[in-house]
Design a protein around this motif. Sequence first.
Motif, PDB file in Angstrom:
ATOM      1  N   VAL A 250       4.347   6.982   2.579  1.00 45.43           N
ATOM      2  CA  VAL A 250       3.676   6.828   1.284  1.00 45.43           C
ATOM      3  C   VAL A 250       2.238   6.419   1.570  1.00 45.43           C
ATOM      4  O   VAL A 250       1.992   5.464   2.306  1.00 45.43           O
ATOM      5  CB  VAL A 250       4.367   5.765   0.399  1.00 45.43           C
ATOM      6  CG1 VAL A 250       3.602   5.586  -0.909  1.00 45.43           C
ATOM      7  CG2 VAL A 250       5.819   6.150   0.117  1.00 45.43           C
ATOM      8  N   GLU A 251       1.304   7.153   0.996  1.00 46.78           N
ATOM      9  CA  GLU A 251      -0.106   6.842   1.228  1.00 46.78           C
ATOM     10  C   GLU A 251      -0.897   7.022  -0.058  1.00 46.78           C
ATOM     11  O   GLU A 251      -0.461   7.705  -0.988  1.00 46.78           O
ATOM     12  CB  GLU A 251      -0.667   7.756   2.322  1.00 46.78           C
ATOM     13  CG  GLU A 251      -0.580   9.231   1.983  1.00 46.78           C
ATOM     14  CD  GLU A 251      -1.005  10.134   3.133  1.00 46.78           C
ATOM     15  OE1 GLU A 251      -1.181   9.620   4.258  1.00 46.78           O
ATOM     16  OE2 GLU A 251      -1.159  11.353   2.904  1.00 46.78           O
ATOM     17  N   GLN A 252      -2.049   6.400  -0.095  1.00 48.52           N
ATOM     18  CA  GLN A 252      -2.909   6.545  -1.260  1.00 48.52           C
ATOM     19  C   GLN A 252      -3.552   7.929  -1.272  1.00 48.52           C
ATOM     20  O   GLN A 252      -3.798   8.520  -0.219  1.00 48.52           O
ATOM     21  CB  GLN A 252      -3.987   5.463  -1.267  1.00 48.52           C
ATOM     22  CG  GLN A 252      -3.464   4.071  -1.587  1.00 48.52           C
ATOM     23  CD  GLN A 252      -4.589   3.071  -1.727  1.00 48.52           C
ATOM     24  OE1 GLN A 252      -5.551   3.077  -0.975  1.00 48.52           O
ATOM     25  NE2 GLN A 252      -4.463   2.204  -2.718  1.00 48.52           N
ATOM     26  N   SER A 253      -3.794   8.421  -2.471  1.00 51.01           N
ATOM     27  CA  SER A 253      -4.452   9.722  -2.621  1.00 51.01           C
ATOM     28  C   SER A 253      -5.405   9.653  -3.808  1.00 51.01           C
ATOM     29  O   SER A 253      -5.486   8.628  -4.497  1.00 51.01           O
ATOM     30  CB  SER A 253      -3.416  10.820  -2.839  1.00 51.01           C
ATOM     31  OG  SER A 253      -2.904  10.766  -4.166  1.00 51.01           O
ATOM     32  N   SER A 254      -6.081  10.746  -4.065  1.00 51.61           N
ATOM     33  CA  SER A 254      -7.019  10.766  -5.185  1.00 51.61           C
ATOM     34  C   SER A 254      -6.300  10.650  -6.522  1.00 51.61           C
ATOM     35  O   SER A 254      -6.901  10.273  -7.529  1.00 51.61           O
ATOM     36  CB  SER A 254      -7.837  12.070  -5.150  1.00 51.61           C
ATOM     37  OG  SER A 254      -6.971  13.199  -5.201  1.00 51.61           O
ATOM     38  N   HIS A 255      -4.992  10.957  -6.546  1.00 49.93           N
ATOM     39  CA  HIS A 255      -4.214  10.862  -7.778  1.00 49.93           C
ATOM     40  C   HIS A 255      -3.543   9.499  -7.932  1.00 49.93           C
ATOM     41  O   HIS A 255      -2.974   9.205  -8.966  1.00 49.93           O
ATOM     42  CB  HIS A 255      -3.133  11.945  -7.798  1.00 49.93           C
ATOM     43  CG  HIS A 255      -3.664  13.332  -7.912  1.00 49.93           C
ATOM     44  ND1 HIS A 255      -4.273  13.979  -6.860  1.00 49.93           N
ATOM     45  CD2 HIS A 255      -3.687  14.197  -8.958  1.00 49.93           C
ATOM     46  CE1 HIS A 255      -4.636  15.194  -7.241  1.00 49.93           C
ATOM     47  NE2 HIS A 255      -4.292  15.343  -8.518  1.00 49.93           N
ATOM     48  N   GLY A 256      -3.570   8.700  -6.912  1.00 49.31           N
ATOM     49  CA  GLY A 256      -2.880   7.413  -6.895  1.00 49.31           C
ATOM     50  C   GLY A 256      -2.108   7.251  -5.611  1.00 49.31           C
ATOM     51  O   GLY A 256      -2.509   6.508  -4.725  1.00 49.31           O
TER      52      GLY A 256
END
Length: 271
Positions: A112-118
């Motif tokens: 699980v990683e952060q992305s531009s969508h959350g």
Amino acid sequence: MSESASRGIAGAVDVVVIGAGHSGLAMSYLLGQRSFRHVVLERGEVANSWRTERWDSLHLLTPNWMARLPDYPYQGDDPDGYMSAGQIADFISDYATYTSAPVLTRTAVNRVEQSSHGFRVETQNGGWLCRAVVLATGAFNKPVVPRLAEAIPAAIEQLSAHSYRNPGQLAPGCWWLGRQRQGCNWRRKSSSAAGLSRSRWANTSGCRASIEVAIFNGGCLQPVCLTSASKTQTTPTAPEEYRRRSLSAHQTGPRSTSMSCRGKALKSSDA
């Protein structure tokens, strides 16, 4: 090029729930009630831990009437009984069907990683983009093995609550380390088989598993010894009643089963 197109995105939702046990499915139901788009990712099948990571004779410690999920109380004909692991798994699976939960089975989450969508939730089948992640993976999926195990000769088989299934796995001569719920449950099952138990009896959970080993095949299999730390380090004793209804008198087998034990209860100095 969009993130979805460039990195193999399986889908985009408001919330990803990881784990399709009772907690994950309850969260799914509540998210659905509030019209949140979501998906439930499960590494195995629904109620996977109850089906594949519990010993055969495990039963709930609380009566069936206490088993309930959002908008889904116990509906069987034995409210004062104690469901087995298989029955619990069926109860949870029936709930998934009842709520039409959007579960993807055989979908293990690797990262699980952060992305531009959350957040981006990576699985072997691609990634999911979402604004929030709910971890409903349970608390006891990995056994905690004390360092003492490293010093035990390789010829001595070691089992944890995660890998134990029934007394047929065990060679003659057992030593149960720990007297919390799992240790007490196993020990009771080991010792009642032989009517020959050597133990330090514990709390109201009652050492059920070691008695199972001792009564295995109805004969005197072997003495079973249970050791533990001090009394102050055991699981707190459960209440006997809740809202004027009994929580005790739990049996791991048929309710008519009687258990007798010969021999003496060991003190810590005897062990």
